[in-house]
Design a protein around this motif. Structure first.
Motif, PDB file in Angstrom:
ATOM      1  N   UNK A 315      -4.455  66.485 -15.085  1.00 42.71           N
ATOM      2  CA  UNK A 315      -4.488  66.979 -16.466  1.00 42.71           C
ATOM      3  C   UNK A 315      -3.090  67.223 -17.015  1.00 42.71           C
ATOM      4  N   UNK A 316      -2.182  67.708 -16.160  1.00 50.17           N
ATOM      5  CA  UNK A 316      -0.816  67.942 -16.625  1.00 50.17           C
ATOM      6  C   UNK A 316      -0.120  66.624 -16.916  1.00 50.17           C
ATOM      7  N   UNK A 317      -0.227  65.692 -15.988  1.00 48.93           N
ATOM      8  CA  UNK A 317       0.496  64.434 -16.086  1.00 48.93           C
ATOM      9  C   UNK A 317       0.068  63.612 -17.295  1.00 48.93           C
ATOM     10  N   UNK A 318      -1.246  63.499 -17.524  1.00 51.55           N
ATOM     11  CA  UNK A 318      -1.725  62.631 -18.599  1.00 51.55           C
ATOM     12  C   UNK A 318      -1.568  63.268 -19.965  1.00 51.55           C
ATOM     13  N   UNK A 319      -1.500  64.600 -20.023  1.00 50.23           N
ATOM     14  CA  UNK A 319      -1.374  65.306 -21.307  1.00 50.23           C
ATOM     15  C   UNK A 319      -2.306  64.662 -22.332  1.00 50.23           C
TER      16      UNK A 319
END
Length: 449
Positions: A315-319
Motif C-alpha cells: 500500500x505504501x509503495x503503490x500509493x
C-alpha cells in the motif's frame, strides 16, 4: 475603427493579467496564503497540468468540488451523521448472523475455485479479483453475493470499471478541474454520467426490493439498517436519513470499496511476482503460523509480522490514491508563516508522506523492511496513511485492510505465483497515474502448492 477595437481587446487582456497577477501576489507572503503558480486569465493553470502525474500538479491546482449527498462529498452535520452511521454499521455489522470476516473468507473460497480452474496456465487476475472484492461489498450492502457469470453482476462490474477508467483518463482529470466550464461542452467526459446513472439505478432497484421485505427488528445488510433508520427519523425535521442519501451513500460505499481494494491486491500480486524471494518468505510464515488445514483469519495477523509488513509495503509503495479527497478549512488556520482562510479547499498529497525519504529510506524501492524492526517484529509508522488523513479518512479502512490481508494470505497459502515473462521484463510502473495509480496489465500462473 478596427484599430480601436483591437486596442480595446489588448487593453482588457492586460487588465485581466494585472488583476490575476495581483490576486496571486496577494495570496502569498507572510501571514497570507501559501505561494503557488500564477494562474493565467480565463484558462487558469491548465497549461501547468500534467495528466501523467496529477498528484504533483494538484499540489498547486484544483477546483472546489460541488456539494452533494452521500458520505464522500456531503458537509457539516449531514456528513457527520452519515459518516457516523456508516462507521458504526461497518464496525459492528449487527446484520444477519455472519461477520464481515466470515463473508471475506467465504468469498475467498469462491476466488480460489476460479483460480483453480486456470490449472496453472497464464491468466489476467483483474476480473477475478474485482468480482471477489465486489461480492464482499454486495454481501455487506445488498445482503447477497453474485455468481461471477451473472449477467446483472457483469453489467455492474462493467459500470464500475468504466467509471474508474474514465476518472483516470485525461478527459476525466480535466473535467475534475474545470467541471463548471466543461458541463456546457460535449466530449468523452459526459459518458461517465451515464455510467453513474446506471449504477445508481441498480442501487435504487435493490432499495425497492429491500423496502418490500424489510424487517426492522432483523436487518440483514447496510440498506436494511439505513431503511430502519429512515423509519426511526421519519418525523424528525431535516433528518439526514432520506432516500437520496441512502442511494448515494450505498453508491459511495460500493464504488469506493470495490476498485480501490481489488486494484491494491492486483498491484500486490504483481509485486510478489517481481520479488519471488519476498513471496517465499510470506509463504514460509503462512505455513508456520496458519498451516494448510485451515484458512487464514484476522487474528493470525498479530503472529505474522512479515506478511503484515508486506501488505503495508504494498500500500505504501503503490500509493494508490496519491491525491486524497478534498478537505475544507473550517476556520482560519495558521500553517507555518501562512494563514489559510476559512473555506479554502485542501487536498492532502498522500504520496508525499508515503514516499517520505526520512521515514522510508529509498522510498521508491519495494522493501517490507520499512515496516519491520531489527528483531523482525512489525513496526508501525505514523506516515502510513493510504486511506487519507483527518476527519475524512476512509470509513471503509478497517474493511479494506481486512480484505487485503486475507486475500493475499489466502492466495499465497494455496498457490505459488509465477510470472510469464523474465523478471527483468516485468514492469511495475503504473499505466494510469492520474487520480489513481493503476498497475499495467499482466498475466501470471498460479501453481497449486
Amino acid at each position: 475603427m478596427e484599430l480601436l477595437g483591437a486596442a480595446t481587446v489588448v487593453l482588457l487582456i492586460c487588465i485581466a493579467c494585472l488583476f490575476s497577477f495581483a490576486a496571486w501576489r496577494g495570496r502569498s507572503g507572510k501571514g497570507k496564503m501559501p505561494p503557488g503558480p500564477a494562474p493565467l486569465p480565463i484558462i487558469g493553470n491548465v497549461l501547468q497540468v500534467k495528466p501523467k502525474n496529477m498528484s504533483e500538479t494538484f499540489q498547486k491546482v484544483f477546483p472546489l468540488p460541488s456539494s452533494s449527498a452521500g458520505i464522500i462529498f456531503s458537509n457539516n452535520e449531514e456528513w457527520l451523521q452519515l459518516r457516523r452511521f456508516a462507521l458504526s454499521t461497518l464496525r459492528n455489522f449487527g446484520m444477519g448472523k455472519r461477520s464481515i470476516e466470515e463473508r471475506i473468507q467465504e468469498e475467498s473460497e469462491h476466488l480460489l475455485e476460479e483460480i483453480n480452474k486456470t490449472k496453472g496456465t497464464p491468466f489476467d487476475p483483474t476480473f477475478l479479483l474485482s468480482c471477489a472484492v465486489s461480492n464482499v461489498i454486495c454481501s455487506i450492502v445488498f445482503g447477497r453475493r453474485y455468481d461471477y457469470k451473472d449477467k446483472k453482476f457483469l453489467a455492474l462490474m462493467n459500470n464500475m470499471n468504466n467509471i474508474f477508467q474514465m476518472m483516470n483518463s485525461k478527459w476525466g482529470q480535466l473535467y475534475q478541474m474545470y467541471s463548471k466550464i466543461l458541463d456546457y461542452f460535449p466530449g468523452p467526459h459526459n459518458k461517465i454520467f451515464r455510467e453513474f446513472d446506471d449504477l445508481k439505478a441498480f442501487v435504487a432497484e435493490e432499495v425497492k426490493l429491500h423496502q418490500a421485505s424489510l424487517d426492522p427488528s432483523s436487518p440483514q445488510d447496510f440498506i436494511d439498517c439505513f431503511l430502519s433508520k429512515m423509519q426511526e427519523e421519519k418525523e424528525k425535521p431535516n433528518s439526514s436519513f432520506h432516500m437520496k442519501n441512502l442511494i448515494t451513500s450505498t453508491f459511495d460505499l460500493f464504488i469506493a470499496g470495490t476498485e480501490t481494494t481489488s486494484t491494491t491486491v492486483r498491484f500486490g500480486l504483481l509485486l510478489l511476482l517481481k520479488y519471488p524471494k519476498i513471496q517465499e518468505k510470506v509463504q514460509e510464515e503462512i505455513d508456520r503460523v496458519v498451516g494448510r488445514s485451515r484458512k487464514p483469519c484476522v487474528a493470525d495477523r498479530a503472529q505474522m509480522p512479515y506478511t503484515d509488513a508486506v501488505v503495508h509495503e504494498i500500500q505504501r509503495f503503490i500509493s494508490l490514491i496519491p491525491l486524497a479527497l478534498p478537505h475544507t478549512v473550517s476556520k482560519d488556520t495558521r500553517f507555518r508563516e501562512y494563514v489559510i482562510p476559512k473555506g479554502t479547499t485542501i487536498f492532502p498529497i498522500l504520496s508525499s508522506v508515503l514516499h517520505d525519504s526520512k521515514e522510508f529510506p529509498n522510498p521508491n524501492e519495494f522493501n517490507p523492511g520499512h515496516f519491520l524492526n531489527e528483531n523482525g517484529t512489525f513496526k508501525k509508522s505514523d506516515f502510513f496513511m493510504p486511506f487519507s488523513a483527518g476527519k475524512r479518512i476512509c470509513p471503509g479502512e478497517g474493511l479494506a485492510r481486512m480484505e487485503i490481508f486475507l486475500l493475499v494470505a489466502t492466495i499465497l497459502q494455496s498457490f505459488t505465483l509465477k510470472p510469464v515473462v523474465d523478471l527483468q521484463e516485468l514492469n511495475v510502473t503504473p499505466t494510469l497515474s492520474g487520480t489513481s495509480n493503476v498497475p499495467p496489465v499482466y498475466q501470471l500462473c498460479a501453481v497449486p502448492r
